[in-house]
Write an enzyme that holds these catalytic residues in place. Structure first.
Site, mmCIF file in Angstrom:
data_model
loop_
_atom_site.group_PDB
_atom_site.id
_atom_site.type_symbol
_atom_site.label_atom_id
_atom_site.label_comp_id
_atom_site.label_asym_id
_atom_site.label_seq_id
_atom_site.Cartn_x
_atom_site.Cartn_y
_atom_site.Cartn_z
ATOM 1 N N ARG A 29 0.963 -1.037 0.080
ATOM 2 C CA ARG A 29 -0.535 0.069 -0.130
ATOM 3 C C ARG A 29 1.013 1.299 0.093
ATOM 4 N NH1 ARG A 29 -4.915 -2.369 0.416
ATOM 5 N NH2 ARG A 29 -5.221 -3.634 1.023
ATOM 6 N N ASP A 30 0.266 1.882 -0.449
ATOM 7 C CA ASP A 30 1.606 3.991 -1.484
ATOM 8 C C ASP A 30 0.690 4.199 0.133
ATOM 9 O OD1 ASP A 30 1.815 4.906 -3.909
ATOM 10 O OD2 ASP A 30 1.833 5.994 -1.543
ATOM 11 N N ASN A 87 3.796 6.086 -13.729
ATOM 12 C CA ASN A 87 4.781 7.281 -14.089
ATOM 13 C C ASN A 87 6.226 6.893 -14.536
ATOM 14 O OD1 ASN A 87 1.950 8.861 -13.152
ATOM 15 N ND2 ASN A 87 3.194 9.257 -11.186
ATOM 16 N N VAL A 96 10.002 8.370 -7.554
ATOM 17 C CA VAL A 96 11.351 7.314 -6.307
ATOM 18 C C VAL A 96 11.637 6.406 -7.984
ATOM 19 C CG1 VAL A 96 10.977 4.725 -5.725
ATOM 20 C CG2 VAL A 96 9.676 6.823 -4.917
ATOM 21 N N HIS A 100 7.572 1.561 -10.474
ATOM 22 C CA HIS A 100 6.322 1.033 -10.333
ATOM 23 C C HIS A 100 5.037 1.043 -10.800
ATOM 24 C CE1 HIS A 100 7.354 4.910 -8.413
ATOM 25 N NE2 HIS A 100 6.440 4.784 -8.218
ATOM 26 N N HIS A 102 0.802 1.553 -10.222
ATOM 27 C CA HIS A 102 0.066 2.306 -9.093
ATOM 28 C C HIS A 102 -1.183 1.774 -9.098
ATOM 29 C CE1 HIS A 102 1.958 5.954 -8.194
ATOM 30 N NE2 HIS A 102 3.309 5.938 -9.124
#
Ligand code: 5GP
Ligand code: ZN
Length: 114
Positions: A29-30, A87, A96, A100, A102
């Site tokens: 989880r973010d 992104n 970061v 990743h 999202h």
């Protein structure tokens, strides 16, 4: 890779709220969620940006999407819908530098994104 926060999460050195893990990817989880459900799916191997993706990495990216599909289903998002986004670099909003995916859901998403 040393000093990469997501490598440290993948190895368990830094704690995270992990929702899925296998030999190739992990998902957690973010810390700063942008939707009721906001999960990050990452490869265990360090790939800094999408620009750095090698042909030999393409299977692991496929695994990231497969994991996102299964997590979306487990989180009850599949039928209503959800968004996946990666992104790349500054103009893409990447902060970061370990790729990743999202996975965002639980509310209506807007288009075009900001
Ligand atoms: P980016 O802006 O690179 O696409 O997304 C990075 C995401 O990582 C952000 O949504 C941010 O909230 C999240 N994040 C940054 N550091 C941590 C951390 O240590 N733990 C977790 N769980 N999420 C993090
Ligand atoms: Zn890394």
């Amino acid at each position: 890779m040393e000093d990469c926060i997501f490598c440290k999460i993948a190895s368990g050195e830094i704690p995270a709220d992990v929702v899925y893990s296998d030999d190739q990817v992990t998902a957690f989880r973010d810390l700063n969620p942008q939707a009721p459900t906001h999960i990050l799916v990452i490869p265990r191997c360090h790939i800094a940006t999408l620009n750095d993706l090698q042909p030999s990495d393409e299977a692991v990216v496929g695994r990231m999407y497969g994991a996102a599909r299964d997590i979306a289903s487990a989180e009850g998002l599949a039928e209503a819908g959800y968004r996946t986004v990666m992104n790349c670099n500054e103009a893409g909003g990447q902060t970061v530098f370990h790729i990743h995916l999202h996975l965002l859901g639980g509310r209506m998403m807007h288009w075009p994104p900001g």
